[in-house]
Design a protein around this motif. Structure first.
Motif, PDB file in Angstrom:
ATOM      1  N   GLY A  45       0.790  -1.221   0.000  1.00  0.00           N
ATOM      2  CA  GLY A  45       0.000   0.000   0.000  1.00  0.00           C
ATOM      3  C   GLY A  45       0.824   1.274   0.000  1.00  0.00           C
ATOM      4  O   GLY A  45       0.279   2.360  -0.193  1.00  0.00           O
ATOM      5  N   LEU A  46       2.123   1.154   0.228  1.00  0.00           N
ATOM      6  CA  LEU A  46       2.980   2.338   0.180  1.00  0.00           C
ATOM      7  C   LEU A  46       3.444   2.565  -1.257  1.00  0.00           C
ATOM      8  O   LEU A  46       3.794   1.623  -1.961  1.00  0.00           O
ATOM      9  N   ALA A  47       3.457   3.812  -1.673  1.00  0.00           N
ATOM     10  CA  ALA A  47       4.018   4.167  -2.979  1.00  0.00           C
ATOM     11  C   ALA A  47       5.516   4.414  -2.806  1.00  0.00           C
ATOM     12  O   ALA A  47       6.008   4.559  -1.686  1.00  0.00           O
ATOM     13  N   ILE A  48       6.207   4.473  -3.902  1.00  0.00           N
ATOM     14  CA  ILE A  48       7.636   4.807  -3.877  1.00  0.00           C
ATOM     15  C   ILE A  48       7.757   6.260  -4.316  1.00  0.00           C
ATOM     16  O   ILE A  48       7.403   6.615  -5.441  1.00  0.00           O
ATOM     17  N   GLY A  49       8.210   7.087  -3.403  1.00  0.00           N
ATOM     18  CA  GLY A  49       8.355   8.514  -3.672  1.00  0.00           C
ATOM     19  C   GLY A  49       9.739   8.847  -4.204  1.00  0.00           C
ATOM     20  O   GLY A  49      10.400   8.022  -4.825  1.00  0.00           O
ATOM     21  N   ARG A  50      10.179  10.016  -3.907  1.00  0.00           N
ATOM     22  CA  ARG A  50      11.444  10.520  -4.446  1.00  0.00           C
ATOM     23  C   ARG A  50      12.648   9.860  -3.789  1.00  0.00           C
ATOM     24  O   ARG A  50      12.660   9.592  -2.592  1.00  0.00           O
ATOM     25  N   PHE A  51      13.675   9.660  -4.606  1.00  0.00           N
ATOM     26  CA  PHE A  51      14.980   9.204  -4.132  1.00  0.00           C
ATOM     27  C   PHE A  51      16.000  10.216  -4.611  1.00  0.00           C
ATOM     28  O   PHE A  51      15.900  10.742  -5.718  1.00  0.00           O
ATOM     29  N   PHE A  52      16.974  10.490  -3.745  1.00  0.00           N
ATOM     30  CA  PHE A  52      17.992  11.489  -4.041  1.00  0.00           C
ATOM     31  C   PHE A  52      19.380  10.880  -3.918  1.00  0.00           C
ATOM     32  O   PHE A  52      19.554   9.840  -3.285  1.00  0.00           O
ATOM     33  N   ALA A  53      20.337  11.556  -4.477  1.00  0.00           N
ATOM     34  CA  ALA A  53      21.752  11.228  -4.301  1.00  0.00           C
ATOM     35  C   ALA A  53      22.535  12.519  -4.477  1.00  0.00           C
ATOM     36  O   ALA A  53      22.121  13.408  -5.223  1.00  0.00           O
ATOM     37  N   ASP A  54      23.638  12.615  -3.788  1.00  0.00           N
ATOM     38  CA  ASP A  54      24.478  13.804  -3.873  1.00  0.00           C
ATOM     39  C   ASP A  54      25.817  13.453  -4.498  1.00  0.00           C
ATOM     40  O   ASP A  54      26.211  12.291  -4.573  1.00  0.00           O
ATOM     41  N   SER A  55      26.511  14.485  -4.923  1.00  0.00           N
ATOM     42  CA  SER A  55      27.891  14.368  -5.380  1.00  0.00           C
ATOM     43  C   SER A  55      28.030  13.360  -6.512  1.00  0.00           C
ATOM     44  O   SER A  55      27.218  13.352  -7.432  1.00  0.00           O
ATOM     45  N   ILE A  56      29.026  12.502  -6.435  1.00  0.00           N
ATOM     46  CA  ILE A  56      29.282  11.568  -7.533  1.00  0.00           C
ATOM     47  C   ILE A  56      28.201  10.500  -7.657  1.00  0.00           C
ATOM     48  O   ILE A  56      28.089   9.864  -8.693  1.00  0.00           O
ATOM     49  N   TYR A  57      27.378  10.329  -6.625  1.00  0.00           N
ATOM     50  CA  TYR A  57      26.290   9.349  -6.699  1.00  0.00           C
ATOM     51  C   TYR A  57      25.089   9.896  -7.469  1.00  0.00           C
ATOM     52  O   TYR A  57      24.141   9.171  -7.727  1.00  0.00           O
ATOM     53  N   ALA A  58      25.103  11.165  -7.819  1.00  0.00           N
ATOM     54  CA  ALA A  58      24.049  11.752  -8.643  1.00  0.00           C
ATOM     55  C   ALA A  58      24.381  11.612 -10.129  1.00  0.00           C
ATOM     56  O   ALA A  58      23.597  12.027 -10.973  1.00  0.00           O
ATOM     57  N   GLU A  59      25.513  11.027 -10.439  1.00  0.00           N
ATOM     58  CA  GLU A  59      25.961  10.862 -11.824  1.00  0.00           C
ATOM     59  C   GLU A  59      25.901   9.391 -12.226  1.00  0.00           C
ATOM     60  O   GLU A  59      25.788   8.513 -11.381  1.00  0.00           O
ATOM     61  N   ARG A  60      26.017   9.122 -13.525  1.00  0.00           N
ATOM     62  CA  ARG A  60      25.864   7.765 -14.034  1.00  0.00           C
ATOM     63  C   ARG A  60      27.108   6.880 -13.975  1.00  0.00           C
ATOM     64  O   ARG A  60      26.967   5.661 -13.930  1.00  0.00           O
ATOM     65  N   PRO A  61      28.330   7.394 -13.960  1.00  0.00           N
ATOM     66  CA  PRO A  61      29.485   6.490 -13.920  1.00  0.00           C
ATOM     67  C   PRO A  61      29.508   5.637 -12.649  1.00  0.00           C
ATOM     68  O   PRO A  61      29.136   6.105 -11.574  1.00  0.00           O
ATOM     69  N   LEU A  62      29.928   4.367 -12.792  1.00  0.00           N
ATOM     70  CA  LEU A  62      30.106   3.516 -11.627  1.00  0.00           C
ATOM     71  C   LEU A  62      31.226   4.096 -10.779  1.00  0.00           C
ATOM     72  O   LEU A  62      32.230   4.588 -11.308  1.00  0.00           O
ATOM     73  N   VAL A  63      31.065   4.035  -9.484  1.00  0.00           N
ATOM     74  CA  VAL A  63      32.037   4.577  -8.537  1.00  0.00           C
ATOM     75  C   VAL A  63      32.834   3.418  -7.956  1.00  0.00           C
ATOM     76  O   VAL A  63      32.273   2.377  -7.622  1.00  0.00           O
ATOM     77  N   TYR A  64      34.132   3.612  -7.852  1.00  0.00           N
ATOM     78  CA  TYR A  64      34.980   2.575  -7.267  1.00  0.00           C
ATOM     79  C   TYR A  64      35.993   3.189  -6.327  1.00  0.00           C
ATOM     80  O   TYR A  64      36.294   4.378  -6.385  1.00  0.00           O
ATOM     81  N   GLY A  65      36.466   2.352  -5.428  1.00  0.00           N
ATOM     82  CA  GLY A  65      37.483   2.775  -4.478  1.00  0.00           C
ATOM     83  C   GLY A  65      38.536   1.700  -4.338  1.00  0.00           C
ATOM     84  O   GLY A  65      38.353   0.566  -4.778  1.00  0.00           O
ATOM     85  N   ASP A  66      39.617   2.055  -3.711  1.00  0.00           N
ATOM     86  CA  ASP A  66      40.721   1.140  -3.462  1.00  0.00           C
ATOM     87  C   ASP A  66      40.651   0.730  -1.989  1.00  0.00           C
ATOM     88  O   ASP A  66      40.646   1.598  -1.110  1.00  0.00           O
ATOM     89  N   PRO A  67      40.581  -0.577  -1.696  1.00  0.00           N
ATOM     90  CA  PRO A  67      40.513  -0.996  -0.293  1.00  0.00           C
ATOM     91  C   PRO A  67      41.674  -0.461   0.540  1.00  0.00           C
ATOM     92  O   PRO A  67      41.532  -0.235   1.737  1.00  0.00           O
ATOM     93  N   ALA A  68      42.837  -0.220  -0.090  1.00  0.00           N
ATOM     94  CA  ALA A  68      44.007   0.294   0.631  1.00  0.00           C
ATOM     95  C   ALA A  68      43.918   1.800   0.871  1.00  0.00           C
ATOM     96  O   ALA A  68      44.703   2.345   1.637  1.00  0.00           O
ATOM     97  N   ASP A  69      42.980   2.480   0.208  1.00  0.00           N
ATOM     98  CA  ASP A  69      42.825   3.928   0.357  1.00  0.00           C
ATOM     99  C   ASP A  69      41.347   4.260   0.546  1.00  0.00           C
ATOM    100  O   ASP A  69      40.682   4.729  -0.372  1.00  0.00           O
ATOM    101  N   PRO A  70      40.810   4.021   1.748  1.00  0.00           N
ATOM    102  CA  PRO A  70      39.374   4.211   1.962  1.00  0.00           C
ATOM    103  C   PRO A  70      38.910   5.667   1.912  1.00  0.00           C
ATOM    104  O   PRO A  70      37.723   5.924   1.927  1.00  0.00           O
ATOM    105  N   HIS A  71      39.832   6.610   1.818  1.00  0.00           N
ATOM    106  CA  HIS A  71      39.459   8.019   1.793  1.00  0.00           C
ATOM    107  C   HIS A  71      39.201   8.553   0.392  1.00  0.00           C
ATOM    108  O   HIS A  71      38.822   9.708   0.240  1.00  0.00           O
ATOM    109  N   SER A  72      39.400   7.727  -0.635  1.00  0.00           N
ATOM    110  CA  SER A  72      39.208   8.229  -1.994  1.00  0.00           C
ATOM    111  C   SER A  72      38.148   7.410  -2.729  1.00  0.00           C
ATOM    112  O   SER A  72      37.894   6.254  -2.410  1.00  0.00           O
ATOM    113  N   ALA A  73      37.534   8.065  -3.698  1.00  0.00           N
ATOM    114  CA  ALA A  73      36.563   7.423  -4.578  1.00  0.00           C
ATOM    115  C   ALA A  73      36.808   7.960  -5.984  1.00  0.00           C
ATOM    116  O   ALA A  73      37.157   9.128  -6.167  1.00  0.00           O
ATOM    117  N   ARG A  74      36.615   7.089  -6.958  1.00  0.00           N
ATOM    118  CA  ARG A  74      36.842   7.462  -8.355  1.00  0.00           C
ATOM    119  C   ARG A  74      35.664   6.991  -9.195  1.00  0.00           C
ATOM    120  O   ARG A  74      34.885   6.156  -8.747  1.00  0.00           O
TER     121      ARG A  74
END
Length: 180
Positions: A45-74
């Motif tokens: 009975g619940l509808a699905i409303g708006r979903f948001f994302a900020d920063s690089i998650y608002a874009e289409r490229p897949l995001v990846y990180g290096d397990p040895a460098d948890p402070h960066s995302a590419r």
């Protein structure tokens, strides 16, 4: 005559350079496949409303990180989601629950994508999900899940992301059941 010879050498040099350029990689697009639930339980009975994302998650490229460098995302340059993650997750949740999408329904699930990463072989997903009644959030919680991909390729990562989302949805539905 020397000018003509210089021009011919320049043209020959430019022609030689053009033959050695490799073609640009082809873009690859990825989408999520939902497994509909037979019974959405407390979300019925619940509808699905708006979903948001900020920063690089608002874009289409897949995001990846290096397990040895948890402070960066590419971002990958040629590996893209079919739609930005907020839209992908919204559509995936609606298909999973068998719910309609309606931004202004009286009772709806809204959300925000906080992480949607590939870190090594892990799909790391974090969402904020809330139930909204009118204009008031009556339930609001963050959920995170990690799933190990079955292989090194991005197709395996997409499948691991689907499993992470299923884990989050399961926890969300369980929380809604205990809340009643």
């Amino acid at each position: 005559m020397i000018r003509l010879l210089a021009i011919l050498v320049l043209i020959a040099g430019l022609a030689a350079c053009g033959g050695n350029v490799a073609p640009a990689p082809q873009e690859q697009f990825y989408r999520l496949q939902a497994t509909p639930l037979a019974d959405a339980g407390p979300a019925a009975g619940l509808a699905i409303g708006r979903f948001f994302a900020d920063s690089i998650y608002a874009e289409r490229p897949l995001v990846y990180g290096d397990p040895a460098d948890p402070h960066s995302a590419r971002q990958y340059h040629y590996h893209l989601w079919l739609y930005p993650p907020a839209q992908l997750v919204r559509d995936h949740l609606a298909q999973t629950l068998g719910a309609r999408q309606a931004d202004f329904a009286e009772r709806r699930i809204e959300g925000r994508v906080l992480r949607f990463d590939r870190v090594g072989r892990q799909a790391v997903v974090e969402l904020e999900l809330r139930v909204v009644q009118g204009r008031e959030a009556v339930f609001d919680r963050r959920y995170a899940a990690e799933e190990t991909a079955s292989g090194d390729g991005l197709r395996a990562h997409v499948e691991a992301s689907e499993r992470a989302l299923a884990t989050i949805y399961g926890r969300f539905l369980a929380d809604l059941r205990t809340r009643r």
